[in-house]
Design a protein around this motif. Structure first.
Motif, PDB file in Angstrom:
ATOM      1  N   GLN A  36     113.736  42.975 -18.184  1.00 26.03           N
ATOM      2  CA  GLN A  36     114.575  41.882 -18.656  1.00 26.03           C
ATOM      3  C   GLN A  36     113.798  40.565 -18.682  1.00 26.03           C
ATOM      4  O   GLN A  36     113.875  39.802 -19.640  1.00 26.03           O
ATOM      5  N   GLN A  37     113.043  40.322 -17.612  1.00 25.03           N
ATOM      6  CA  GLN A  37     112.255  39.092 -17.553  1.00 25.03           C
ATOM      7  C   GLN A  37     111.190  39.087 -18.643  1.00 25.03           C
ATOM      8  O   GLN A  37     110.922  38.043 -19.239  1.00 25.03           O
ATOM      9  N   LEU A  38     110.588  40.231 -18.899  1.00 26.41           N
ATOM     10  CA  LEU A  38     109.590  40.329 -19.962  1.00 26.41           C
ATOM     11  C   LEU A  38     110.224  40.057 -21.320  1.00 26.41           C
ATOM     12  O   LEU A  38     109.661  39.314 -22.131  1.00 26.41           O
ATOM     13  N   ALA A  39     111.421  40.616 -21.559  1.00 24.93           N
ATOM     14  CA  ALA A  39     112.112  40.378 -22.827  1.00 24.93           C
ATOM     15  C   ALA A  39     112.466  38.896 -22.978  1.00 24.93           C
ATOM     16  O   ALA A  39     112.286  38.305 -24.053  1.00 24.93           O
ATOM     17  N   GLU A  40     112.963  38.293 -21.895  1.00 31.07           N
ATOM     18  CA  GLU A  40     113.286  36.864 -21.932  1.00 31.07           C
ATOM     19  C   GLU A  40     112.034  36.033 -22.166  1.00 31.07           C
ATOM     20  O   GLU A  40     112.060  35.046 -22.905  1.00 31.07           O
ATOM     21  N   SER A  41     110.945  36.427 -21.550  1.00 35.41           N
ATOM     22  CA  SER A  41     109.680  35.723 -21.743  1.00 35.41           C
ATOM     23  C   SER A  41     109.224  35.808 -23.190  1.00 35.41           C
ATOM     24  O   SER A  41     108.764  34.822 -23.771  1.00 35.41           O
ATOM     25  N   HIS A  42     109.363  36.991 -23.799  1.00 34.95           N
ATOM     26  CA  HIS A  42     108.998  37.149 -25.205  1.00 34.95           C
ATOM     27  C   HIS A  42     109.896  36.285 -26.093  1.00 34.95           C
ATOM     28  O   HIS A  42     109.406  35.659 -27.050  1.00 34.95           O
ATOM     29  N   ASP A  43     111.184  36.226 -25.774  1.00 39.05           N
ATOM     30  CA  ASP A  43     112.106  35.381 -26.545  1.00 39.05           C
ATOM     31  C   ASP A  43     111.709  33.909 -26.437  1.00 39.05           C
ATOM     32  O   ASP A  43     111.676  33.190 -27.446  1.00 39.05           O
ATOM     33  N   ARG A  44     111.417  33.453 -25.212  1.00 41.54           N
ATOM     34  CA  ARG A  44     110.995  32.063 -25.026  1.00 41.54           C
ATOM     35  C   ARG A  44     109.700  31.789 -25.771  1.00 41.54           C
ATOM     36  O   ARG A  44     109.520  30.722 -26.365  1.00 41.54           O
ATOM     37  N   GLU A  45     108.788  32.751 -25.735  1.00 39.41           N
ATOM     38  CA  GLU A  45     107.518  32.586 -26.437  1.00 39.41           C
ATOM     39  C   GLU A  45     107.747  32.462 -27.940  1.00 39.41           C
ATOM     40  O   GLU A  45     107.140  31.600 -28.597  1.00 39.41           O
ATOM     41  N   GLN A  46     108.625  33.290 -28.494  1.00 41.85           N
ATOM     42  CA  GLN A  46     108.920  33.221 -29.930  1.00 41.85           C
ATOM     43  C   GLN A  46     109.553  31.878 -30.291  1.00 41.85           C
ATOM     44  O   GLN A  46     109.195  31.262 -31.297  1.00 41.85           O
ATOM     45  N   LYS A  47     110.482  31.418 -29.453  1.00 41.33           N
ATOM     46  CA  LYS A  47     111.107  30.120 -29.702  1.00 41.33           C
ATOM     47  C   LYS A  47     110.077  29.000 -29.619  1.00 41.33           C
ATOM     48  O   LYS A  47     110.078  28.072 -30.430  1.00 41.33           O
ATOM     49  N   SER A  48     109.183  29.098 -28.644  1.00 39.47           N
ATOM     50  CA  SER A  48     108.132  28.091 -28.508  1.00 39.47           C
ATOM     51  C   SER A  48     107.221  28.095 -29.726  1.00 39.47           C
ATOM     52  O   SER A  48     106.825  27.030 -30.218  1.00 39.47           O
ATOM     53  N   LEU A  49     106.895  29.274 -30.231  1.00 42.07           N
ATOM     54  CA  LEU A  49     106.045  29.354 -31.426  1.00 42.07           C
ATOM     55  C   LEU A  49     106.731  28.733 -32.636  1.00 42.07           C
ATOM     56  O   LEU A  49     106.082  28.049 -33.438  1.00 42.07           O
ATOM     57  N   ILE A  97     108.952  26.327 -32.537  1.00 43.05           N
ATOM     58  CA  ILE A  97     108.927  24.878 -32.317  1.00 43.05           C
ATOM     59  C   ILE A  97     107.543  24.320 -32.592  1.00 43.05           C
ATOM     60  O   ILE A  97     107.386  23.280 -33.243  1.00 43.05           O
ATOM     61  N   ILE A  98     106.508  25.003 -32.123  1.00 44.69           N
ATOM     62  CA  ILE A  98     105.133  24.545 -32.343  1.00 44.69           C
ATOM     63  C   ILE A  98     104.816  24.528 -33.833  1.00 44.69           C
ATOM     64  O   ILE A  98     104.230  23.562 -34.347  1.00 44.69           O
ATOM     65  N   ASP A  99     105.220  25.574 -34.546  1.00 49.82           N
ATOM     66  CA  ASP A  99     104.990  25.601 -35.992  1.00 49.82           C
ATOM     67  C   ASP A  99     105.709  24.445 -36.680  1.00 49.82           C
ATOM     68  O   ASP A  99     105.158  23.804 -37.578  1.00 49.82           O
ATOM     69  N   ALA A 100     106.941  24.176 -36.260  1.00 52.73           N
ATOM     70  CA  ALA A 100     107.694  23.065 -36.854  1.00 52.73           C
ATOM     71  C   ALA A 100     107.008  21.731 -36.565  1.00 52.73           C
ATOM     72  O   ALA A 100     106.923  20.861 -37.445  1.00 52.73           O
ATOM     73  N   LEU A 101     106.504  21.564 -35.351  1.00 57.47           N
ATOM     74  CA  LEU A 101     105.795  20.319 -35.012  1.00 57.47           C
ATOM     75  C   LEU A 101     104.517  20.166 -35.817  1.00 57.47           C
ATOM     76  O   LEU A 101     104.193  19.067 -36.283  1.00 57.47           O
ATOM     77  N   TRP A 102     103.778  21.260 -35.993  1.00 60.74           N
ATOM     78  CA  TRP A 102     102.558  21.190 -36.804  1.00 60.74           C
ATOM     79  C   TRP A 102     102.890  20.838 -38.251  1.00 60.74           C
ATOM     80  O   TRP A 102     102.204  20.042 -38.888  1.00 60.74           O
ATOM     81  N   GLU A 103     103.939  21.450 -38.786  1.00 57.98           N
ATOM     82  CA  GLU A 103     104.351  21.166 -40.163  1.00 57.98           C
ATOM     83  C   GLU A 103     104.777  19.708 -40.296  1.00 57.98           C
ATOM     84  O   GLU A 103     104.439  19.037 -41.269  1.00 57.98           O
ATOM     85  N   ASN A 104     105.496  19.210 -39.299  1.00 57.81           N
ATOM     86  CA  ASN A 104     105.902  17.808 -39.303  1.00 57.81           C
ATOM     87  C   ASN A 104     104.686  16.893 -39.235  1.00 57.81           C
ATOM     88  O   ASN A 104     104.635  15.873 -39.932  1.00 57.81           O
TER      89      ASN A 104
END
Length: 140
Positions: A37-50, A52-59
């Motif tokens: 469960q923690q690994l799945a949550e970590s993967h979800d957070r990582e995807q969300k972070s990616l 956000i990072i992509d959106a910031l780079w595009e901005n």
């Protein structure tokens, strides 16, 4: 009788060991499930972070493109202003009437207009219309 007690003791020992192993297995399964469960949550957070990072780079790329466009526009406007100033100066050098007009003082109405505060924004404009003080004619 001792044989029966020994057999019961061994049987009890086997049951206790089996129960302990079963408990240990359940605990290990629970830990493994929690880790998954923690690994799945970590993967979800990582995807969300990616995302956000992509959106910031595009901005950042968009802002950089806008900055470059504004720099180009500012350079073009500076060039145009310099050309117009050069044209005005050339005309003043060549035309005596224009030179004489450029050296005269501004009319008093224009001076009074320039002394009024600048209107910046819709609320200031509305306020200037609401509380407009008319320009009084010069007493001269």
């Amino acid at each position: 009788m001792t044989r029966l007690l020994t057999t019961l003791a061994i049987l009890l020992l086997v049951v206790l060991v089996t129960w302990a192993l079963w408990q240990r297995s359940n605990a290990a399964d629970a830990r493994a499930e929690l880790a998954e469960q923690q690994l799945a949550e970590s993967h979800d957070r990582e995807q969300k972070s990616l995302v956000i990072i992509d959106a910031l780079w595009e901005n950042a790329r968009r802002l950089e493109a806008q900055r470059r466009a504004l720099d180009e526009q500012q350079a073009a406007l500076s060039h145009t202003a310099a050309n117009r100033l050069a044209t005005i100066e050339e005309l003043q050098r060549e035309n005596a009437t224009l030179r004489a007009w450029a050296n005269t003082h501004l009319p008093s109405a224009v001076i009074r207009l320039r002394k009024r505060p600048a209107v910046t924004g819709a609320s200031d404009y509305y306020q200037s219309l609401r509380d407009a003080e008319p320009l009084q004619p010069a007493s001269e």
